[in-house]
Motif scaffolding. Structure first.
Motif, short mmCIF file in Angstrom:
data_model
loop_
_atom_site.label_atom_id
_atom_site.label_comp_id
_atom_site.label_asym_id
_atom_site.label_seq_id
_atom_site.Cartn_x
_atom_site.Cartn_y
_atom_site.Cartn_z
N ASP A 787 29.47 44.24 48.85
CA ASP A 787 29.49 42.80 49.11
C ASP A 787 29.05 41.99 47.88
O ASP A 787 29.56 40.89 47.66
N ARG A 810 32.26 39.94 46.87
CA ARG A 810 32.57 38.54 47.16
C ARG A 810 31.66 37.58 46.40
O ARG A 810 31.96 36.40 46.29
N GLY A 837 38.14 36.60 43.23
CA GLY A 837 37.57 36.07 44.46
C GLY A 837 36.07 36.15 44.56
O GLY A 837 35.51 36.03 45.66
N MET A 838 35.39 36.35 43.44
CA MET A 838 33.92 36.41 43.45
C MET A 838 33.35 35.05 43.06
O MET A 838 33.79 34.45 42.08
N ARG A 839 32.35 34.61 43.79
CA ARG A 839 31.66 33.37 43.43
C ARG A 839 30.44 33.72 42.57
O ARG A 839 29.56 34.46 43.02
#
Length: 870
Positions: A787, A810, A837-839
């Protein structure tokens, strides 16, 4: 801060003589009132004079001592401040203009007075003063002329000649110089290994460049690696080689020299400096019986020796407004002199002899503290006050301060641009001018005199220096007044006992250690006060900096004065302030608590480095890396309430990952430390092993498959593979690619006592400082999807796209310093993370970063950069 010492308390506005016959020097003599013949006291009118203070016709009123000295002192200070940034010709012109103006003014006044006297039938004495205002004006012009002339000479000395000429051409030279102050060692923030820098003020005496060789005598600043500088003492002569560069505009130095390699000592220090070195070393050795934080602060508190001061203690002192305690000042001298005066009074010594002994004690203290410019400034002030005491006359602190400022600025115009000098003068002025009035107002409201005096002195000093602090740093130390009040009681015993230990250490180390132990209790109290004050909400508030900040502060002060003029309004403001303080102390931790409840991982903001905490149960955490310095790591764990650390994982032996290990060890129980199989660089790896051996903590080497379970966290080692050869080119890359890589799984509480782990909460991959070679190898072997990803190497550009994609994370956590020389995090890396798509969450923007469990999985909570001023 340089301060006037008042062993018997603050000066009284009424200028009352001491009622002690020994102090008055005339036992049994009855006091005279203003009605007594021959009585001459301030406020007592002479026969035939106007009680209101108006001048008699043809007579000049005596000038007030403080005003007569304060005006020339301010004029001298401003003259040096401005002319240091101008050419020597400008300084000479100002000196000539002030001299001519003074001569014309005096001649005009004398001529007018002579004519008036002749008209009255009497010839005036040319030396007779023409009036108070005119005398002050002449004093101002004289001080301006003298200061301008000295400043012009100083500027000419440092801007002309062979050294400034060589500096303008950036020539590499070999030079001989005499050290004039203690070498200041500055630690390097982050990086692969320890690279400390020395900043040394010196007098250059001989300089050689190619076929040029000059005998000179000019002040310079030497900058270079710290190796070889620590054992050197002021007055010692050294030979150095390096490149000369021009000094900053307005600095009274001829050049800045970038030194290459260690210095070569070619002479011994003076006898005074050798004595000081022996005594200071004795105090350091005696302090070794104290805990780490106390043994570092005691020498700093007593003699300004901060060579072993813990970084976290330093940060706490700065935030709490107590950093002035580690700078030798008039306060130290006042404490030592006050102790000697008390002993002398009990011994029955006459007043004059007590003053002589006090001066001897201050000189001895100055030797122990080393006669640096700041110490000599404090000694001059203390000697002036002691001489005034020894004469038996009422002391005038403002006049003594003004005379000292005037003399020091004329002697060394460079002081006019030193913040430390300004802070000393402003603090002393606040104590002398504001504190007595505030004390009297408090005592009028039935506040006990001792408490009123302590409150008045602390508040007045802080109020006086606040404009300077705003001008310097754009912040307000809101916790400074209560912190100084609480710490004040411990400063005197720590200073006196520490000074005694330094003096007796060369004779009896056992006796010195005996004196140091109670001094450690006092120092421990100061450390506790600083720590609690620094942890308060808004202990240090941001404010506008520069002139705009000072103007805003003045406007706020004026508005506050208008609001507080009425008693009812004062009570209302006091009630509102108490409510705001209560809200800050109680409501804010409830509204925005830190750490957030149920935290699983915290990425600590330690600057350019890595330090993470994994939840391991109440009051416990597993620590992964420790950052570059002990202070920030300790601060982070302290905020999390961590008292036990069952495991520390050091991913690889680079300073920005292992330098903070002593901070993790501080006042915490630690189980074991896991390290990488790589010993590169050997220096840092050896230091870590030595620290662990000293603390009797086992050191284990990481191997894939090692697994631990602490509280909600399960930690598994994924890399490095044993027997794998070095990956990458260069020592730094090899060490990075050998980083310990961890897979972290979090589970909820078990469903039944002794049953299997509870439901899975989430996963994270902690990648150390892996670079592309090791990332690609790990991706080929297969990576579990997670995650969260702790991005490797602070977000550098050396990230393998296949590795980043394989994690499936993510959110990306990046531990990076706000100011770094590496360009971290790289824009390319940030773009890649967003494409996948990673913040990204960054400590340089968000401060400490926490990961918590929610009903929908994991969430990220940031603390904010304003949580703690650093």
């Amino acid at each position: 801060m340089t301060a006037v010492g008042f062993p018997h308390g603050l000066p009284d506005d009424r200028n009352e003589p001491d009622n002690d016959p020994m102090v008055r020097g005339q036992p049994g003599r009855a006091e005279q009132s203003c009605d007594d013949p021959g009585r001459s006291e301030p406020g007592c009118a002479e026969p035939g004079s106007d009680p209101a203070g108006h001048d008699e016709p043809g007579r000049g009123r005596a000038a007030s001592g403080p005003v007569a000295l304060a005006a020339p002192a301010v004029a001298a200070w401003l003259t040096a401040l401005v002319l240091l940034g101008c050419s020597a010709v400008a300084g000479a012109a100002v000196a000539l203009a002030a001299t001519v103006a003074g001569a014309v003014t005096w001649a005009t006044a004398w001529t007018a007075r002579r004519r008036g006297k002749q008209a009255g039938g009497r010839l005036a004495d040319p030396a007779e003063a023409p009036g108070a205002a005119l005398r002050i004006a002449l004093a101002v012009l004289a001080s301006t002329a003298v200061t301008a002339a000295v400043t012009a000479f100083t500027v000419h000395r440092v801007t002309t000649g062979p050294v400034p000429d060589l500096a303008r051409r950036n020539v590499t030279v070999t030079a001989e110089a005499e050290i004039t102050d203690d070498p200041r060692i500055r630690p390097h923030q982050g990086g692969v290994s320890r690279r400390e820098t020395a900043v040394v003020r010196a007098r250059m005496l001989l300089v050689s460049a190619a076929r040029e060789r000059y005998a000179v005598d000019v002040p310079v600043v030497l900058l270079g690696p710290a190796d070889g500088w620590r054992p050197l003492l002021p007055s010692q002569r050294v030979r150095v080689r390096g490149r000369l560069g021009p000094a900053e505009q307005g600095e009274p130095v001829a050049a800045v020299m970038l030194v290459r390699g260690p210095p070569e000592p070619i002479g011994a220090p003076s006898a005074v400096q050798r004595t000081a070195g022996v005594l200071r070393e004795g105090l350091r050795e005696a302090s070794g019986v104290l805990p780490d934080d106390q043994r570092g602060l005691l020498p700093g508190l007593v003699v300004g020796d901060v060579s072993r001061l813990d970084e976290e203690v330093r940060l706490d002192l700065v935030t709490a407004g107590l950093s002035h305690l580690t700078a030798v000042s008039g306060t130290n001298l006042a404490i030592v002199a006050g102790a000697v005066l008390v002993v002398g009074r009990f011994a029955g010594l006459p007043l004059a002899l007590r003053a002589v002994v006090a001066v001897i004690a201050m000189v001895a203290f100055s030797v122990v503290a080393r006669p640096s410019p700041s110490v000599l400034r404090a000694l001059v002030m203390g000697t002036v006050a002691a001489v005034a005491l020894g004469t038996g006359r009422t002391r005038d602190g403002v006049a003594a301060l003004s005379a000292t400022v005037l003399g020091l600025v004329v002697f060394d115009p460079g002081l006019a641009r030193q913040w430390g000098f300004a802070l000393s003068v402003f603090a002393t002025g606040g104590i002398l001018v504001i504190a007595p009035r505030w004390r009297d107002r408090l005592t009028a409201r039935r506040v006990p005199r001792l408490l009123a005096e302590a409150l008045a002195v602390t508040a007045a000093a802080q109020a006086a220096v606040t404009p300077l602090l705003v001008l310097m740093s754009g912040r307000l130390d809101l916790a400074a007044i209560p912190a100084n009040l609480l710490a004040e009681a411990a400063v005197a015993p720590a200073t006196v006992l520490g000074f005694g230990a330094a003096v007796v250490a060369p004779v009896s180390m056992d006796l010195a250690r005996l004196l140091v132990r109670p001094a450690g209790w006092a120092v421990g109290w100061i450390i506790a006060v600083a720590q609690r004050a620094a942890d308060l909400p808004f202990a240090s508030a941001e404010w506008l900096g520069g002139a705009a900040g000072v103007a805003a502060l003045a406007a706020a002060a004026a508005a506050g004065w208008l609001v507080l003029r009425g008693r009812a309004r004062r009570r209302l403001v006091a009630a509102l302030s108490a409510g705001a303080l209560l809200a800050a102390l109680v409501a804010m931790p409830v509204v925005s608590p830190w750490p957030p409840p149920g935290w699983l991982l915290v990425v600590c903001d330690v600057g350019q480095g890595d330090a993470l905490a994994l939840a391991a149960g109440p009051g416990r955490a597993v620590v992964v890396d420790t950052g570059p310095q002990p202070g920030p790591a300790d601060r982070c764990l302290r905020a999390l309430g961590v008292r036990q650390v069952p495991l520390v994982v050091l991913t690889h032996p680079h300073l920005d990952h292992v330098g903070g290990l002593p901070g993790v060890l501080r006042r915490r129980a630690l189980g074991a430390v896991v390290v990488s199989t790589s010993r590169v660089p050997e220096g840092e790896a050896g230091r870590v092993s030595a620290q662990l051996k000293t603390a009797h903590i086992p050191e284990w080497q990481a191997a894939p498959g090692m697994r631990w379970r602490f509280g909600p966290s399960e930690i598994t080692v994924l890399a490095p593979e044993p027997g794998v050869g070095p990956q990458g080119t260069g020592e730094g890359t090899v060490a990075n690619n050998a980083s310990v890589v961890l897979l972290v799984r979090w589970f909820g509480p078990p469903t039944a006592t002794g049953g299997s782990p509870g439901p899975a909460l989430g996963t994270a991959l902690l990648a150390g400082d892996l670079e592309t070679e090791a990332q690609e190898a790990l991706a080929r072997r297969g990576l579990p999807r997670v995650d969260l990803l702790k991005v490797a190497h602070h977000g550098s550009s050396r990230q393998a796209p296949a590795f980043l994609a394989a994690t499936g994370a993510r959110a990306a956590l990046i531990s990076v310093g706000a100011v770094n020389d590496y360009g971290h995090p790289a824009p390319l890396t940030l773009r890649r993370l967003r494409w996948l798509g990673m913040r990204p969450y960054r400590t340089d923007l968000s401060g400490d970063i926490a990961v918590v469990a929610t009903d929908n999985g994991l969430a990220v909570v940031v603390r904010g950069k304003g949580a703690r001023a650093r």
